[in-house]
Design an enzyme around this catalytic site. Structure first.
Site, mmCIF file in Angstrom:
data_model
loop_
_atom_site.group_PDB
_atom_site.id
_atom_site.type_symbol
_atom_site.label_atom_id
_atom_site.label_comp_id
_atom_site.label_asym_id
_atom_site.label_seq_id
_atom_site.Cartn_x
_atom_site.Cartn_y
_atom_site.Cartn_z
ATOM 1 N N THR A 85 -7.213 9.382 9.044
ATOM 2 C CA THR A 85 -6.695 8.306 8.200
ATOM 3 C C THR A 85 -6.668 7.008 9.374
ATOM 4 O OG1 THR A 85 -4.492 9.064 8.077
ATOM 5 C CG2 THR A 85 -5.951 9.180 6.129
ATOM 6 N N LYS B 68 0.826 -1.185 -0.174
ATOM 7 C CA LYS B 68 -0.041 -0.026 -0.018
ATOM 8 C C LYS B 68 0.928 1.246 0.193
ATOM 9 C CE LYS B 68 -1.622 -1.403 3.661
ATOM 10 N NZ LYS B 68 -2.494 -1.729 5.123
ATOM 11 N N GLY C 61 -7.169 3.882 10.986
ATOM 12 C CA GLY C 61 -7.815 2.673 10.589
ATOM 13 C C GLY C 61 -7.998 2.514 9.276
ATOM 14 N N THR C 62 -7.326 3.228 8.444
ATOM 15 C CA THR C 62 -7.517 2.814 6.835
ATOM 16 C C THR C 62 -6.976 1.406 6.324
ATOM 17 O OG1 THR C 62 -5.401 4.080 6.459
ATOM 18 C CG2 THR C 62 -7.353 5.318 6.004
ATOM 19 N N GLY C 63 -5.890 1.048 6.993
ATOM 20 C CA GLY C 63 -5.386 -0.389 6.526
ATOM 21 C C GLY C 63 -6.461 -1.428 7.077
ATOM 22 N N CYS C 64 -6.933 -1.250 8.263
ATOM 23 C CA CYS C 64 -7.839 -2.220 8.814
ATOM 24 C C CYS C 64 -9.043 -2.027 7.886
ATOM 25 C CB CYS C 64 -8.483 -1.820 10.159
ATOM 26 S SG CYS C 64 -6.974 -1.667 11.524
HETATM 27 N N1 LIG Z 1 -4.794 10.272 2.151
HETATM 28 C C1 LIG Z 1 -5.345 9.212 1.413
HETATM 29 N N2 LIG Z 1 -6.185 9.475 0.282
HETATM 30 C C2 LIG Z 1 -6.483 8.416 -0.281
HETATM 31 N N3 LIG Z 1 -6.219 6.950 -0.018
HETATM 32 C C3 LIG Z 1 -5.345 6.574 0.968
HETATM 33 C C4 LIG Z 1 -4.898 7.837 1.685
HETATM 34 N N4 LIG Z 1 -4.183 7.124 2.765
HETATM 35 C C5 LIG Z 1 -4.191 6.142 2.578
HETATM 36 N N5 LIG Z 1 -4.953 5.678 1.317
HETATM 37 C C6 LIG Z 1 -5.356 4.302 1.179
HETATM 38 O O1 LIG Z 1 -5.855 3.615 2.087
HETATM 39 C C7 LIG Z 1 -5.561 2.217 1.906
HETATM 40 C C8 LIG Z 1 -4.639 1.913 3.162
HETATM 41 O O2 LIG Z 1 -3.471 2.216 3.257
HETATM 42 P P1 LIG Z 1 -2.479 2.748 4.237
HETATM 43 O O3 LIG Z 1 -1.177 2.803 3.749
HETATM 44 O O4 LIG Z 1 -2.941 4.014 5.013
HETATM 45 O O5 LIG Z 1 -2.415 1.564 5.131
HETATM 46 P P2 LIG Z 1 -2.035 1.289 6.707
HETATM 47 O O6 LIG Z 1 -0.841 2.370 7.138
HETATM 48 O O7 LIG Z 1 -1.807 0.018 7.004
HETATM 49 O O8 LIG Z 1 -3.137 1.845 7.442
HETATM 50 P P3 LIG Z 1 -3.383 2.062 9.061
HETATM 51 O O9 LIG Z 1 -2.411 1.407 9.652
HETATM 52 O O10 LIG Z 1 -3.814 3.227 9.388
HETATM 53 O O11 LIG Z 1 -4.767 1.242 9.429
HETATM 54 C C9 LIG Z 1 -4.413 2.169 0.597
HETATM 55 O O12 LIG Z 1 -5.346 1.721 -0.369
HETATM 56 C C10 LIG Z 1 -4.142 3.424 0.762
HETATM 57 O O13 LIG Z 1 -3.537 3.987 -0.806
HETATM 58 C C1 LIG Z 2 -6.147 -2.480 17.633
HETATM 59 C C2 LIG Z 2 -5.644 -1.391 16.561
HETATM 60 N N1 LIG Z 2 -5.515 -2.325 15.301
HETATM 61 C C3 LIG Z 2 -4.832 -1.845 14.313
HETATM 62 C C4 LIG Z 2 -4.574 -0.382 14.209
HETATM 63 C C5 LIG Z 2 -3.776 0.141 13.217
HETATM 64 O O1 LIG Z 2 -4.272 1.506 12.673
HETATM 65 P P1 LIG Z 2 -3.528 2.958 12.705
HETATM 66 O O2 LIG Z 2 -2.429 2.792 12.201
HETATM 67 O O3 LIG Z 2 -4.591 3.679 11.541
HETATM 68 O O4 LIG Z 2 -3.726 3.359 14.044
HETATM 69 C C6 LIG Z 2 -4.793 0.096 15.559
HETATM 70 N N2 LIG Z 2 -4.322 1.523 15.770
HETATM 71 N N3 LIG Z 2 -5.357 -0.277 16.513
#
Ligand SMILES: Nc1ncnc2c1ncn2[C@@H]1O[C@H](COP(=O)(O)OP(=O)(O)OP(=O)(O)O)[C@@H](O)[C@H]1O
Ligand SMILES: Cc1ncc(COP(=O)(O)O)c(N)n1
Length: 278
Positions: A206, A174, A208-211
């Site tokens: 942003t 990502k 929880g975007t990855g979750c």
């Molecule tokens: N500002 C943004 N605008 C559009 N898409 C985004 C943005 N930030 C993240 N994304 C998208 O959101 C999805 C999750 O990616 P991200 O790289 O944020 O994951 P992450 O760091 O594991 O998330 P988190 O740890 O916050 O749960 C991907 O498809 C990424 O491209």
């Molecule tokens: C329990 C739990 N699981 C996953 C994340 C990652 O999400 P983020 O990187 O957006 O804080 C989090 N903050 N908390």
């Protein structure tokens, strides 16, 4: 019957990430969500204020309760805390043949708190990734999993190839943490590599975007969609959720899990960039 899905992850008391984000996403995408908690965090949009892990025995009991009663069409992992929890999760996934498995290798929260002990990375690579259908690291997580520094596009390709060699069927590297006008995710399978793109939204909300992205992917896999189809829907889901933020809390706010059902999504593209010859 509704497809039944499982998330194996940590609780985020703030409701934007972790188990809570996963269940909200499952609900929105029309699948029945079940959960196995690995840890409880005291967390809000400002950060993580406390963490306590659930015992490996209770993690196993939860996995067995789900595995002995539900037909799990797809399953995902999020925060796993340490090597001991990873081993019991891998064991449960194997014993209950949870076949479509999305591994989101959660390591560090947006606020900087560690959600996975450093010593657990090896267990993730050797015990869990060989069972995974898809692994969805962000760039810092991919660096830890590969030992590489990822700066250029070629670095991303090399890192994805290395992770594919750990035994997963697809890697989604990502690009949320990178700069640029678009948020680009590299999608690699054994046969092809794609760039999945969407306009980058200027927001600090942003959390929880990855979750949310990996939960949407899991829900779509559970419905029987291919990895690529499921990936595109997951990107559309997260794009809507980020675009129509909720402005909740004083720190990194949560995304809007309702938005996909109520708003048109614009601008997600999937472009094939190479054919891999393996
Ligand atoms: N500002 C943004 N605008 C559009 N898409 C985004 C943005 N930030 C993240 N994304 C998208 O959101 C999805 C999750 O990616 P991200 O790289 O944020 O994951 P992450 O760091 O594991 O998330 P988190 O740890 O916050 O749960 C991907 O498809 C990424 O491209
Ligand atoms: C329990 C739990 N699981 C996953 C994340 C990652 O999400 P983020 O990187 O957006 O804080 C989090 N903050 N908390």
């Amino acid at each position: 019957m509704r497809p039944q899905v499982l998330t194996i992850a940590g609780s985020d008391s703030g409701g934007g990430a972790g188990i809570q984000a996963d269940l909200k996403t499952f609900q929105e995408l029309g699948v029945f969500g079940t959960s196995v908690l690995t840890a409880v965090t005291a967390q809000n949009t400002r950060g993580v204020h406390g963490v306590e892990a659930v015992s490996p025995e209770l993690v196993t009991q939860q996995l067995d309760a789900i595995g002995s009663d539900f037909t799990i069409a797809a399953c995902k992992t999020g925060m796993l805390f340490d090597a001991a929890r990873i081993e019991v999760v891998a064991d449960g996934v194997r014993r209950h043949t949870f076949n479509r498995l999305v591994v989101d290798p959660v390591m560090i929260a947006k606020g900087g708190a560690s959600l996975l002990q450093d010593s657990a990375v090896q267990a993730l690579k050797t015990s869990l990734l060989p069972l995974a259908t898809v692994v969805t690291p962000n760039v810092p997580e991919a660096e830890v999993l590969t030992g590489m520094t990822i700066r250029t596009f070629e670095d991303r390709i090399k890192a994805a190839e290395q992770m594919l060699a750990y035994g997963v069927r697809a890697v989604i590297l990502k690009g949320g943490h990178l700069d640029g006008a678009t948020a680009d995710d590299l999608v690699m399978t054994a046969s092809e590599t794609f760039l999945l793109s969407a306009p980058r939204i200027q927001t600090s909300d942003t959390h929880g975007t990855g979750c949310t992205f990996s939960a949407a992917l899991t829900a779509e896999l559970a419905k029987g969609h291919s990895i690529l189809e499921a990936t595109v829907t997951a990107k559309r889901f997260i794009q809507c959720a980020i675009t129509h933020g909720l402005d909740i809390g004083a720190g990194h706010g949560p995304t809007n899990h309702w938005a996909y059902a109520t708003h048109e999504e614009a601008g997600v593209t999937l472009e094939s960039i190479t054919t891999n010859h393996r």
